[in-house]
Design a protein around this motif. Structure first.
Motif, PDB file in Angstrom:
ATOM      1  N   ARG A 107       0.838  -1.215   0.000  1.00 32.49           N
ATOM      2  CA  ARG A 107       0.000   0.000   0.000  1.00 32.49           C
ATOM      3  C   ARG A 107       0.866   1.256   0.000  1.00 32.49           C
ATOM      4  O   ARG A 107       0.567   2.230  -0.700  1.00 32.49           O
ATOM      5  N   GLN A 108       1.941   1.243   0.787  1.00 34.52           N
ATOM      6  CA  GLN A 108       2.847   2.385   0.847  1.00 34.52           C
ATOM      7  C   GLN A 108       3.499   2.637  -0.509  1.00 34.52           C
ATOM      8  O   GLN A 108       3.645   3.781  -0.930  1.00 34.52           O
ATOM      9  N   GLU A 109       3.881   1.575  -1.199  1.00 36.22           N
ATOM     10  CA  GLU A 109       4.483   1.706  -2.534  1.00 36.22           C
ATOM     11  C   GLU A 109       3.511   2.371  -3.507  1.00 36.22           C
ATOM     12  O   GLU A 109       3.891   3.240  -4.281  1.00 36.22           O
ATOM     13  N   PHE A 110       2.259   1.948  -3.476  1.00 34.70           N
ATOM     14  CA  PHE A 110       1.249   2.587  -4.320  1.00 34.70           C
ATOM     15  C   PHE A 110       1.104   4.071  -3.958  1.00 34.70           C
ATOM     16  O   PHE A 110       1.030   4.928  -4.835  1.00 34.70           O
ATOM     17  N   ALA A 111       1.073   4.370  -2.669  1.00 28.40           N
ATOM     18  CA  ALA A 111       0.902   5.746  -2.219  1.00 28.40           C
ATOM     19  C   ALA A 111       2.084   6.620  -2.645  1.00 28.40           C
ATOM     20  O   ALA A 111       1.888   7.743  -3.123  1.00 28.40           O
ATOM     21  N   VAL A 112       3.293   6.124  -2.482  1.00 29.02           N
ATOM     22  CA  VAL A 112       4.493   6.881  -2.853  1.00 29.02           C
ATOM     23  C   VAL A 112       4.487   7.206  -4.342  1.00 29.02           C
ATOM     24  O   VAL A 112       4.891   8.287  -4.757  1.00 29.02           O
ATOM     25  N   ARG A 113       4.002   6.273  -5.143  1.00 28.82           N
ATOM     26  CA  ARG A 113       3.986   6.471  -6.592  1.00 28.82           C
ATOM     27  C   ARG A 113       2.725   7.183  -7.072  1.00 28.82           C
ATOM     28  O   ARG A 113       2.596   7.482  -8.265  1.00 28.82           O
ATOM     29  N   GLY A 114       1.779   7.396  -6.177  1.00 22.27           N
ATOM     30  CA  GLY A 114       0.550   8.082  -6.556  1.00 22.27           C
ATOM     31  C   GLY A 114      -0.354   7.259  -7.445  1.00 22.27           C
ATOM     32  O   GLY A 114      -1.073   7.792  -8.285  1.00 22.27           O
ATOM     33  N   ILE A 115      -0.321   5.955  -7.262  1.00 20.18           N
ATOM     34  CA  ILE A 115      -1.125   5.043  -8.077  1.00 20.18           C
ATOM     35  C   ILE A 115      -2.251   4.479  -7.210  1.00 20.18           C
ATOM     36  O   ILE A 115      -2.006   3.948  -6.132  1.00 20.18           O
ATOM     37  N   ALA A 116      -3.463   4.582  -7.705  1.00 19.84           N
ATOM     38  CA  ALA A 116      -4.607   4.004  -6.995  1.00 19.84           C
ATOM     39  C   ALA A 116      -4.594   2.488  -7.167  1.00 19.84           C
ATOM     40  O   ALA A 116      -4.350   1.983  -8.272  1.00 19.84           O
ATOM     41  N   ILE A 117      -4.838   1.781  -6.092  1.00 17.06           N
ATOM     42  CA  ILE A 117      -4.853   0.317  -6.145  1.00 17.06           C
ATOM     43  C   ILE A 117      -5.896  -0.170  -7.143  1.00 17.06           C
ATOM     44  O   ILE A 117      -5.645  -1.093  -7.929  1.00 17.06           O
ATOM     45  N   SER A 118      -7.053   0.457  -7.161  1.00 14.62           N
ATOM     46  CA  SER A 118      -8.121   0.063  -8.086  1.00 14.62           C
ATOM     47  C   SER A 118      -7.704   0.258  -9.542  1.00 14.62           C
ATOM     48  O   SER A 118      -8.002  -0.575 -10.405  1.00 14.62           O
ATOM     49  N   GLU A 119      -7.010   1.358  -9.819  1.00 10.08           N
ATOM     50  CA  GLU A 119      -6.552   1.609 -11.189  1.00 10.08           C
ATOM     51  C   GLU A 119      -5.517   0.564 -11.604  1.00 10.08           C
ATOM     52  O   GLU A 119      -5.562   0.036 -12.716  1.00 10.08           O
ATOM     53  N   TRP A 120      -4.579   0.247 -10.714  1.00  7.59           N
ATOM     54  CA  TRP A 120      -3.584  -0.789 -11.006  1.00  7.59           C
ATOM     55  C   TRP A 120      -4.288  -2.108 -11.292  1.00  7.59           C
ATOM     56  O   TRP A 120      -3.947  -2.805 -12.260  1.00  7.59           O
ATOM     57  N   ALA A 121      -5.259  -2.444 -10.450  1.00  9.96           N
ATOM     58  CA  ALA A 121      -5.983  -3.709 -10.615  1.00  9.96           C
ATOM     59  C   ALA A 121      -6.652  -3.781 -11.982  1.00  9.96           C
ATOM     60  O   ALA A 121      -6.522  -4.780 -12.700  1.00  9.96           O
TER      61      ALA A 121
END
Length: 101
Positions: free
Chosen positions: A25-39
């Protein structure tokens, strides 16, 4: 661990080290990527990815296993039945038998 938005899972390199859900979750936050969008871009259900990160699924097989491996939550391999090292000889014999009929 690699988080690549424009590649399929079959070409994705997977880390051998295990991360915690919080680290992911922290990696997604640092990169500004939404988990839902990645999924969605990776072809997974956002709900499935959130359930994997929340620890609600065992991630033993299927897409839950695949998501956990790709995110680095567990060590494993991503692949289908055809990627297994056993049973392929029998498939080749069956194909030869079918062509001879």
């Amino acid at each position: 661990m690699y988080i690549i938005l424009n590649m399929t899972v079959s070409t994705l390199k997977v880390s051998e080290s295990v991360r915690t859900p919080e680290e992911v979750r922290q990696e997604f936050a640092v990169r500004g990527i939404a988990i839902s969008e990645w999924a969605r871009r990776m072809g997974y259900s956002p709900g499935l990815v959130h359930q994997v990160l929340a620890g609600r699924l065992r991630c033993v097989r299927g897409q839950a296993h695949e998501v956990a491996v790709v995110l680095g939550l567990k060590v494993g391999q991503v692949g289908g039945i055809g990627d297994l090292p056993f049973g392929q000889e029998n498939q080749e014999i069956k194909k030869i038998d079918e062509t001879m009929r």
